[in-house]
Design an enzyme around this catalytic site. Structure first.
Site, mmCIF file in Angstrom:
data_model
loop_
_atom_site.group_PDB
_atom_site.id
_atom_site.type_symbol
_atom_site.label_atom_id
_atom_site.label_comp_id
_atom_site.label_asym_id
_atom_site.label_seq_id
_atom_site.Cartn_x
_atom_site.Cartn_y
_atom_site.Cartn_z
ATOM 1 N N SER A 1 2.950 5.097 0.230
ATOM 2 C CA SER A 1 4.198 4.492 0.824
ATOM 3 C C SER A 1 5.442 3.758 0.264
ATOM 4 O O SER A 1 5.082 3.497 -0.943
ATOM 5 C CB SER A 1 3.776 3.609 1.984
ATOM 6 O OG SER A 1 2.678 4.108 2.867
ATOM 7 N N SER B 1 1.629 9.204 2.760
ATOM 8 C CA SER B 1 2.733 8.124 2.433
ATOM 9 C C SER B 1 3.426 7.853 3.501
ATOM 10 O O SER B 1 3.744 8.657 4.461
ATOM 11 C CB SER B 1 3.595 8.738 1.266
ATOM 12 O OG SER B 1 4.564 7.654 0.776
ATOM 13 N N ASP C 1 6.617 6.437 4.707
ATOM 14 C CA ASP C 1 8.012 6.001 4.250
ATOM 15 C C ASP C 1 8.967 5.575 5.182
ATOM 16 O O ASP C 1 9.263 6.283 6.132
ATOM 17 C CB ASP C 1 8.551 7.201 3.542
ATOM 18 C CG ASP C 1 7.575 7.617 2.409
ATOM 19 O OD1 ASP C 1 6.993 6.910 1.724
ATOM 20 O OD2 ASP C 1 7.425 8.873 2.085
#
Length: 328
Positions: free
Chosen positions: A226, A264, A266
């Site tokens: 992230s 991830s 984001d």
């Protein structure tokens, strides 16, 4: 050992727009940052607080999701109403709910008549270098970050919410940068913790293999883990336009080599301290450029200001060697 240095001090100039006096999110008038760091052996985590003036009256804001594998408390109300009404806090994944509760307590203490508040708290997973299951963040840590918020240059690297984070195969952390335009300032703060191949001004710098970790089941890079990006400005943008700015902030991760891994989360959240909403869309070229340049430089700063860290179960994340950056 090397002394942490900002990427600009290593001879790397990102983009063409001028930075603000501090080259930081705190160049935006009325924006303050405070941080609390926990770094004690198996614990490497903390809290970073972005505190804009006027939040209690609501500030225009928007959220962009590059990959939703994460936790951004309060994001749905920001999407719905186009405002933030609290500071924005960052921390480690399993502490995000404790931080949100502590932020709520801090806000209620300051507004005895409040019956509804929407705390905004983001996170990245620092579980490789910190015993994340202990959830060590207390209300005192959160309140200290909020109470210490200032307009000074924020500390970068292994501090606050970036104490235990890694990015692009190296130790990372908190980074910040800014750009000035004729009409105002764009400032950015990042919590970098994502996978890919470090890229500086278009040149890849792959991380070198390191000796096997004491816990090989926990890879250094993994599937992402992230990135949180906070964009602040004093430009008169409305919530829809801030959404366009926030999306460019996520796009800018690709400029430093993010592979936008499937694991991830984001996120970018953009807000303005200016409620006039006087821009038209054809004027957004400058803010878009200022945002992408600031995010790129902030992400690089998060790496070059970090130091090699050994944490949970003896795992180590190595700082990027500055000599590799200087050659670009």
């Amino acid at each position: 050992m090397q002394t942490p240095r900002r990427v600009r001090d290593l001879g790397v100039t990102v983009g063409t727009l001028p930075p603000g006096p501090l080259n930081a999110i705190t160049d935006v008038p009325g924006v303050r940052v405070g941080q609390t760091t926990i770094s004690t052996g198996d614990l490497n985590t903390g809290v970073t607080a972005i505190v804009p003036d006027g939040y209690a009256d609501g500030l225009p804001a928007a959220v962009a999701v590059g990959n939703g594998y994460g936790k951004l408390v309060g994001s749905s109300q920001v999407d719905e109403l186009g405002v933030i009404e609290t500071p924005v806090l960052l921390t480690g994944t399993l502490s995000v709910f404790r931080v949100a509760d502590a932020l709520l307590t801090w806000l209620l203490d300051r507004d005895p008549k409040a019956t509804s508040l929407n705390p905004v708290v983001g996170e990245t997973n620092d579980g490789h270098l910190s015993d994340i299951r202990r959830r060590p963040i207390t209300p005192e840590h959160v309140h200290a970050a909020l109470d210490s918020a200032s307009t000074d240059l924020p500390a970068e690297g292994c501090v606050g919410a970036g104490t235990g984070t890694e990015a692009l195969g190296f130790k990372a952390g908190i980074g910040t940068a800014s750009r000035t335009l004729d009409s105002g300032t764009i400032g950015v703060l990042v919590q970098a913790n994502f996978s890919g191949t470090l890229t500086v001004l278009g040149t890849p710098i792959p991380a070198q293999p390191v000796p096997a970790q004491s816990d090989p089941a926990q890879p250094v890079d993994g599937d992402g883990n992230s990135c949180m990006i906070v964009v602040a400005t004093d430009l008169p943008l409305d919530a829809r336009q801030l959404g366009r700015v926030a999306r460019r902030a996520v796009f800018a991760m690709g400029r430093v080599g993010s592979d936008f891994g499937p694991g991830s989360g984001d996120y970018a959240i953009a807000f303005t301290t200016n409620r006039r909403s006087a821009f038209v869309d054809r004027q957004l070229r400058g803010p878009f450029q200022a945002t992408t340049e600031s995010v790129e430089e902030a992400l690089l700063n998060s790496l070059t200001m970090a130091t090699t860290t050994t944490g949970f179960r003896g795992r180590t994340a190595h700082a990027v060697p500055h000599d590799l950056i200087r050659l670009r």
